[in-house]
Structure formats: C-alpha cells, structure tokens
Design a protein around this motif. Structure first.
Motif, PDB file in Angstrom:
ATOM      1  N   TYR A   1     -62.136  14.188 -11.803  1.00  0.00           N
ATOM      2  CA  TYR A   1     -61.253  15.349 -11.879  1.00  0.00           C
ATOM      3  C   TYR A   1     -60.330  15.402 -10.662  1.00  0.00           C
ATOM      4  N   SER A   2     -59.830  14.250 -10.259  1.00  0.00           N
ATOM      5  CA  SER A   2     -58.919  14.191  -9.116  1.00  0.00           C
ATOM      6  C   SER A   2     -57.670  15.008  -9.395  1.00  0.00           C
ATOM      7  N   GLU A   3     -56.997  15.402  -8.321  1.00  0.00           N
ATOM      8  CA  GLU A   3     -55.775  16.187  -8.449  1.00  0.00           C
ATOM      9  C   GLU A   3     -54.707  15.396  -9.204  1.00  0.00           C
ATOM     10  N   ASP A   4     -53.994  16.084 -10.046  1.00  0.00           N
ATOM     11  CA  ASP A   4     -52.914  15.484 -10.829  1.00  0.00           C
ATOM     12  C   ASP A   4     -51.676  15.341  -9.944  1.00  0.00           C
ATOM     13  N   GLU A   5     -51.479  14.173  -9.360  1.00  0.00           N
ATOM     14  CA  GLU A   5     -50.398  13.967  -8.401  1.00  0.00           C
ATOM     15  C   GLU A   5     -49.025  13.852  -9.061  1.00  0.00           C
ATOM     16  N   GLU A   6     -48.975  13.573 -10.349  1.00  0.00           N
ATOM     17  CA  GLU A   6     -47.695  13.383 -11.032  1.00  0.00           C
ATOM     18  C   GLU A   6     -47.131  14.681 -11.608  1.00  0.00           C
ATOM     19  N   ALA A   7     -47.923  15.747 -11.559  1.00  0.00           N
ATOM     20  CA  ALA A   7     -47.491  17.003 -12.177  1.00  0.00           C
ATOM     21  C   ALA A   7     -46.239  17.570 -11.528  1.00  0.00           C
ATOM     22  N   SER A   8     -46.065  17.327 -10.227  1.00  0.00           N
ATOM     23  CA  SER A   8     -44.956  17.939  -9.502  1.00  0.00           C
ATOM     24  C   SER A   8     -43.587  17.389  -9.907  1.00  0.00           C
ATOM     25  N   LYS A   9     -43.553  16.263 -10.588  1.00  0.00           N
ATOM     26  CA  LYS A   9     -42.254  15.696 -10.975  1.00  0.00           C
ATOM     27  C   LYS A   9     -41.650  16.408 -12.181  1.00  0.00           C
ATOM     28  N   TYR A  10     -42.434  17.254 -12.822  1.00  0.00           N
ATOM     29  CA  TYR A  10     -41.936  17.996 -13.975  1.00  0.00           C
ATOM     30  C   TYR A  10     -41.471  19.389 -13.546  1.00  0.00           C
TER      31      TYR A  10
ATOM     32  N   MET B   1     -47.197  12.443 -22.632  1.00  0.00           N
ATOM     33  CA  MET B   1     -48.464  12.427 -23.354  1.00  0.00           C
ATOM     34  C   MET B   1     -49.339  11.251 -22.922  1.00  0.00           C
ATOM     35  N   HIS B   2     -48.711  10.131 -22.610  1.00  0.00           N
ATOM     36  CA  HIS B   2     -49.483   8.983 -22.119  1.00  0.00           C
ATOM     37  C   HIS B   2     -50.160   9.336 -20.801  1.00  0.00           C
TER      38      HIS B   2
ATOM     39  N   LEU C   1     -39.669  20.492 -20.807  1.00  0.00           N
ATOM     40  CA  LEU C   1     -40.359  20.739 -22.073  1.00  0.00           C
ATOM     41  C   LEU C   1     -41.450  19.702 -22.308  1.00  0.00           C
ATOM     42  N   ALA C   2     -41.159  18.435 -21.977  1.00  0.00           N
ATOM     43  CA  ALA C   2     -42.182  17.398 -22.085  1.00  0.00           C
ATOM     44  C   ALA C   2     -43.349  17.708 -21.151  1.00  0.00           C
ATOM     45  N   GLY C   3     -43.027  18.221 -19.965  1.00  0.00           N
ATOM     46  CA  GLY C   3     -44.079  18.591 -19.021  1.00  0.00           C
ATOM     47  C   GLY C   3     -44.939  19.737 -19.519  1.00  0.00           C
ATOM     48  N   LYS C   4     -44.328  20.669 -20.213  1.00  0.00           N
ATOM     49  CA  LYS C   4     -45.100  21.787 -20.772  1.00  0.00           C
ATOM     50  C   LYS C   4     -46.113  21.280 -21.799  1.00  0.00           C
ATOM     51  N   LEU C   5     -45.652  20.381 -22.671  1.00  0.00           N
ATOM     52  CA  LEU C   5     -46.559  19.806 -23.661  1.00  0.00           C
ATOM     53  C   LEU C   5     -47.678  19.022 -22.983  1.00  0.00           C
ATOM     54  N   ARG C   6     -47.327  18.308 -21.932  1.00  0.00           N
ATOM     55  CA  ARG C   6     -48.311  17.556 -21.148  1.00  0.00           C
ATOM     56  C   ARG C   6     -49.372  18.491 -20.590  1.00  0.00           C
TER      57      ARG C   6
ATOM     58  N   GLN D   1     -29.965  16.575 -32.987  1.00  0.00           N
ATOM     59  CA  GLN D   1     -30.557  15.232 -33.052  1.00  0.00           C
ATOM     60  C   GLN D   1     -30.441  14.461 -31.751  1.00  0.00           C
ATOM     61  N   PRO D   2     -29.296  14.504 -31.030  1.00  0.00           N
ATOM     62  CA  PRO D   2     -29.237  13.797 -29.741  1.00  0.00           C
ATOM     63  C   PRO D   2     -30.301  14.282 -28.757  1.00  0.00           C
ATOM     64  N   THR D   3     -30.570  15.587 -28.754  1.00  0.00           N
ATOM     65  CA  THR D   3     -31.614  16.114 -27.866  1.00  0.00           C
ATOM     66  C   THR D   3     -32.982  15.614 -28.300  1.00  0.00           C
ATOM     67  N   ARG D   4     -33.214  15.587 -29.608  1.00  0.00           N
ATOM     68  CA  ARG D   4     -34.509  15.106 -30.102  1.00  0.00           C
ATOM     69  C   ARG D   4     -34.710  13.634 -29.717  1.00  0.00           C
ATOM     70  N   ASN D   5     -33.653  12.834 -29.843  1.00  0.00           N
ATOM     71  CA  ASN D   5     -33.742  11.424 -29.466  1.00  0.00           C
ATOM     72  C   ASN D   5     -34.035  11.264 -27.970  1.00  0.00           C
ATOM     73  N   LYS D   6     -33.544  12.186 -27.166  1.00  0.00           N
ATOM     74  CA  LYS D   6     -33.816  12.164 -25.732  1.00  0.00           C
ATOM     75  C   LYS D   6     -35.246  12.635 -25.436  1.00  0.00           C
ATOM     76  N   LEU D   7     -35.703  13.602 -26.201  1.00  0.00           N
ATOM     77  CA  LEU D   7     -37.023  14.187 -25.961  1.00  0.00           C
ATOM     78  C   LEU D   7     -38.173  13.230 -26.308  1.00  0.00           C
ATOM     79  N   LEU D   8     -38.047  12.499 -27.400  1.00  0.00           N
ATOM     80  CA  LEU D   8     -39.170  11.696 -27.885  1.00  0.00           C
ATOM     81  C   LEU D   8     -39.705  10.711 -26.847  1.00  0.00           C
ATOM     82  N   PRO D   9     -38.858   9.909 -26.158  1.00  0.00           N
ATOM     83  CA  PRO D   9     -39.410   9.022 -25.126  1.00  0.00           C
ATOM     84  C   PRO D   9     -40.030   9.785 -23.962  1.00  0.00           C
ATOM     85  N   LEU D  10     -39.458  10.933 -23.608  1.00  0.00           N
ATOM     86  CA  LEU D  10     -40.020  11.742 -22.524  1.00  0.00           C
ATOM     87  C   LEU D  10     -41.368  12.315 -22.920  1.00  0.00           C
TER      88      LEU D  10
END
Length: 239
Positions: free
Chosen positions: A159-168, A144-145, A59-64, A130-139
């Motif tokens: 516009y280099s290739e996004d090499e970190e995208a595959s980890k999501y 987003m960073h 889900l964090a990756g989708k927002l990213r 709430q436990p899921t939300r607490n887990k989601l916020l740092p992710l």
C-alpha cells in the motif's frame, strides 16, 4: 427507472464457483455497476463540447481515482489485476480490432474502455464531441493501467503512496453551456422548447427512453445552429 433500463430485475453471473475469485470479480463489477446506475439516474441536457487537454487529463485522473478507491479495502486476487493489465496492453496496441493503424487502436480502446468512459461522462453530466473522445481514450487507458497496477500491488500487500497521482490535475467539472432562461426572454432556444416538451412528456407518463433519445438529437441541432432563438432559425438550418 424501469423505462430507462428496460427491466425491473437485473441478474448477472460472475462466471466462477470459486469464492475468492468471485469476491475479486465482484469488486470490479461493483465499481462498474455503480457508474452504470448513476448513468440512468442522470438526465443529460449538456451540449456536446470539446474539452481541453488539461480537462481530458483531469477526467482520466478522476476515473483512475474511482477505480483505485473501489478496490482499496479488498483488492482481491493479484491474478485479476495482472490479467487486467495484460488486457490494457492488448488494447493499447490495437489487438481485438479488425481495423489497422490508428483507427484500429482507437477501436480497440473503445471496445475496452468505452463503457467506463461513458459512465464517467454520464456521471459528470458531460457530452463530448468525437475529437475529444479520441483524445480521452488513450488517456483513460494510461490512467486505468496505472490504477490496475496499483490495485495489483495492494492485492500483494503493498500500500505504498501513489507517487503518480500528483500529475493529474483536479477535475472541476464543466459548467453548463445553457444560460439560465429568464421570464423576460421572448426568444426561447431549441433547448428551452425541448425542456417544455420534456415536462409535458413526463406528466403523461411516457417512455424515458424517448426523452433521452430526443434530448441528444435536439442538443446536437442546438449546437449546430449556435444556440440561437428558435424563431430566428432560417429555412436552410431547418432542412
């Protein structure tokens, strides 16, 4: 829609007279507003649930991905994204919160990323506990960073290739927790009864806000009683 939003016209200043800066700020605000409008169009019926670690990362990756795509053609000013990255770091260490320790970090992350997370959850039709939300916020902060860093690079012409995208992992959504109601079901649940009430309420043209508020309350109670049939509720559960 007017009942849900509370106004029939919405205006918002970009707080700058510089054309280039206005374009940069509009890019960010436009992505936010699209998610916010989707939130009002989506009527939540989902029960609060606990997502797995993999689902949270996805889900964090989708927002990213949404954030990166929104600024792909016109990323705007490098200064905007550099400032956004600095704000990410401040939130990560708990700045901007009067609390201390882990509570302060979560509060700071909530202040910065809570609205974006809410928009994404509403867009996906998911309510989390709430436990899921607490887990989601740092992710979400980490995702987003990364997105802000990529947009900064694009603003500088990289516009280099996004090499970190595959980890999501791919976000596949969360299936509805409500089983389909059949005509032979003699024992409707609280959510079934609420659906009937909601239909009548809408036919009477009453406030959308009332429907939304009551849906959340009924959904929480429905989860508390384990989704049992309304007629099987005990007196203790009804208190």
């Amino acid at each position: 829609m007017v009942d849900s939003v509370g106004r029939d016209v919405i205006k918002e200043s970009l707080r700058t007279r510089d054309k280039a800066e206005a374009i940069s700020r509009f890019t960010i605000r436009h992505a936010q507003s699209l998610a916010e409008w989707e939130r009002h169009r989506t009527h939540l019926t989902a029960i609060p649930r606990r997502l797995s670690q993999k689902e949270c990362v996805a889900l964090a990756g989708k927002l990213r991905n949404v954030w990166i795509a929104a600024a792909d053609d016109e990323p705007g000013s490098e200064l905007v994204w550099a400032a956004a990255m600095a704000d990410d770091i401040r939130a990560r260490v708990g700045q901007g919160s009067l609390m201390v320790g882990e509570a302060g970090v979560l509060d700071s992350l909530e202040n910065r990323f809570g609205p974006l997370l809410d928009s994404t959850l509403f867009n996906e039709g998911v309510v989390v506990d709430q436990p899921t939300r607490n887990k989601l916020l740092p992710l979400v902060e980490k995702a987003m960073h990364e997105a802000n860093r990529i947009n900064l690079m694009k603003a500088g012409g990289d516009y280099s290739e996004d090499e970190e995208a595959s980890k999501y992992p791919a976000w596949k959504g969360v299936p509805s927790a409500e089983p389909p109601r059949t005509g032979n079901d003699p024992k409707p649940t609280m959510m079934d009864l609420f659906a009937d009430w909601e239909k009548l309420h809408r036919q009477q043209g009453k406030s959308e806000k009332t429907v939304t508020d009551f849906r959340q309350k009924v959904a929480h109670f429905h989860e508390f009683v384990g989704g049992c049939a309304a007629k099987n509720l005990t007196r203790q559960q009804q208190r």
